[in-house]
Design a protein around this motif. Structure first.
Motif, PDB file in Angstrom:
ATOM      1  N   THR A  50      -3.963  -1.729   2.655  1.00 38.98           N
ATOM      2  CA  THR A  50      -4.760  -0.524   2.864  1.00 38.98           C
ATOM      3  C   THR A  50      -3.969   0.740   2.552  1.00 38.98           C
ATOM      4  N   ASP A  51      -2.655   0.613   2.291  1.00 39.59           N
ATOM      5  CA  ASP A  51      -1.843   1.778   1.954  1.00 39.59           C
ATOM      6  C   ASP A  51      -1.545   1.795   0.461  1.00 39.59           C
ATOM      7  N   VAL A  52      -1.258   2.973  -0.049  1.00 41.04           N
ATOM      8  CA  VAL A  52      -1.037   3.149  -1.488  1.00 41.04           C
ATOM      9  C   VAL A  52       0.136   2.315  -1.984  1.00 41.04           C
ATOM     10  N   GLU A  53       1.241   2.294  -1.238  1.00 39.70           N
ATOM     11  CA  GLU A  53       2.427   1.582  -1.699  1.00 39.70           C
ATOM     12  C   GLU A  53       2.180   0.086  -1.829  1.00 39.70           C
ATOM     13  N   GLY A  54       1.503  -0.489  -0.814  1.00 35.49           N
ATOM     14  CA  GLY A  54       1.206  -1.915  -0.863  1.00 35.49           C
ATOM     15  C   GLY A  54       0.276  -2.261  -2.013  1.00 35.49           C
ATOM     16  N   LEU A  55      -0.735  -1.421  -2.219  1.00 27.95           N
ATOM     17  CA  LEU A  55      -1.676  -1.654  -3.311  1.00 27.95           C
ATOM     18  C   LEU A  55      -1.002  -1.513  -4.671  1.00 27.95           C
ATOM     19  N   ILE A 138      -8.556  -4.991  -6.282  1.00 29.77           N
ATOM     20  CA  ILE A 138      -7.368  -4.179  -6.022  1.00 29.77           C
ATOM     21  C   ILE A 138      -7.500  -2.810  -6.692  1.00 29.77           C
ATOM     22  N   MET A 139      -8.013  -2.784  -7.917  1.00 24.28           N
ATOM     23  CA  MET A 139      -8.210  -1.508  -8.606  1.00 24.28           C
ATOM     24  C   MET A 139      -9.187  -0.628  -7.835  1.00 24.28           C
ATOM     25  N   SER A 140     -10.236  -1.244  -7.292  1.00 29.51           N
ATOM     26  CA  SER A 140     -11.215  -0.488  -6.503  1.00 29.51           C
ATOM     27  C   SER A 140     -10.581   0.067  -5.231  1.00 29.51           C
ATOM     28  N   ASP A 141      -9.759  -0.765  -4.561  1.00 30.84           N
ATOM     29  CA  ASP A 141      -9.089  -0.320  -3.338  1.00 30.84           C
ATOM     30  C   ASP A 141      -8.135   0.838  -3.619  1.00 30.84           C
ATOM     31  N   MET A 142      -7.467   0.777  -4.759  1.00 23.57           N
ATOM     32  CA  MET A 142      -6.551   1.860  -5.137  1.00 23.57           C
ATOM     33  C   MET A 142      -7.314   3.161  -5.343  1.00 23.57           C
ATOM     34  N   ARG A 143      -8.473   3.058  -5.966  1.00 21.22           N
ATOM     35  CA  ARG A 143      -9.284   4.255  -6.191  1.00 21.22           C
ATOM     36  C   ARG A 143      -9.730   4.857  -4.860  1.00 21.22           C
TER      37      ARG A 143
END
Length: 205
Positions: A50-55, A138-143
């Motif tokens: 759920t965090d940017v770094e992990g994604l 994953i791309m969607s979660d990053m957005r």
């Protein structure tokens, strides 16, 4: 040692060999095989970032596997991830063994696949399908974490399709929120085995 650890070690070993000699086809094939297996096992294991770094770390891993796929030809892909033997796709309107073979013939069996995204989209194999589905997720979660709509949300907006998100209140009740921030309670369907029985007046004697 669990399967994820086995895939991780095998993938790491193959990557080290592939970085030295990218012409070693068997090494690259092995790296792609274990990379896809590792990615799918991570998602099966319930890992959710759920965090940017992990994604970003997860996204970069997929990018490495995708870049290795560009070194493959369709002929080699069919050995690593065999085409599913389903043959009724034309009648049902979806991809199957025959549509995959036709796509490969149009592309060229011994030509590099080029864009893995386009190739996998038309290729009938469950492992690759799950891999691509996870990658898109994953791309969607990053957005989303970057403050942008997901891929599905952007597509829906462009096509005038309403999107809703499900939430759970502190009291345990579930509700839906539309793109304009309006909320309404989630009405769950009554189980089919339950039926409303009209009440019957009982006379007292």
């Amino acid at each position: 040692m669990d399967r994820l650890e086995i895939y991780h070690r095998s993938f790491t070993a193959a990557i080290k060999q592939a970085s030295v000699d990218k012409e070693a086809h068997m090494v690259v094939d092995r790296a792609v095989f274990y990379g896809v297996r590792m990615a799918n096992e991570m998602m099966k294991d319930g890992r959710k970032y759920t965090d940017v770094e992990g994604l970003e770390s997860h996204f970069q891993f997929y990018e490495v596997v995708m870049s290795l796929m560009t070194l493959l030809t369709p002929r080699r892909i069919t050995v690593i991830f065999p085409i599913i033997k389903s043959y009724d796709g034309e009648r049902a309107g979806w991809k199957d063994y025959f549509s995959t073979i036709k796509m490969i013939e149009n592309h060229g069996w011994d030509e590099l696949i080029g864009d893995p995204f386009d190739f996998i989209w038309d290729y009938e194999n469950w492992e690759l399908r799950f891999f691509m589905t996870h990658f898109i997720s994953i791309m969607s979660d990053m957005r989303r974490v970057q403050g942008h709509p997901s891929i599905a949300e952007e597509w829906a907006a462009e096509n005038g399709i309403p999107m809703y998100r499900q939430h759970t209140a502190s009291n345990g009740k579930e509700y839906m929120v539309d793109s304009n921030g309006r909320s309404f309670p989630l009405q769950k369907p009554r189980p089919k085995h339950l039926k409303i029985v009209a009440g019957r007046r009982v006379s007292r004697t």
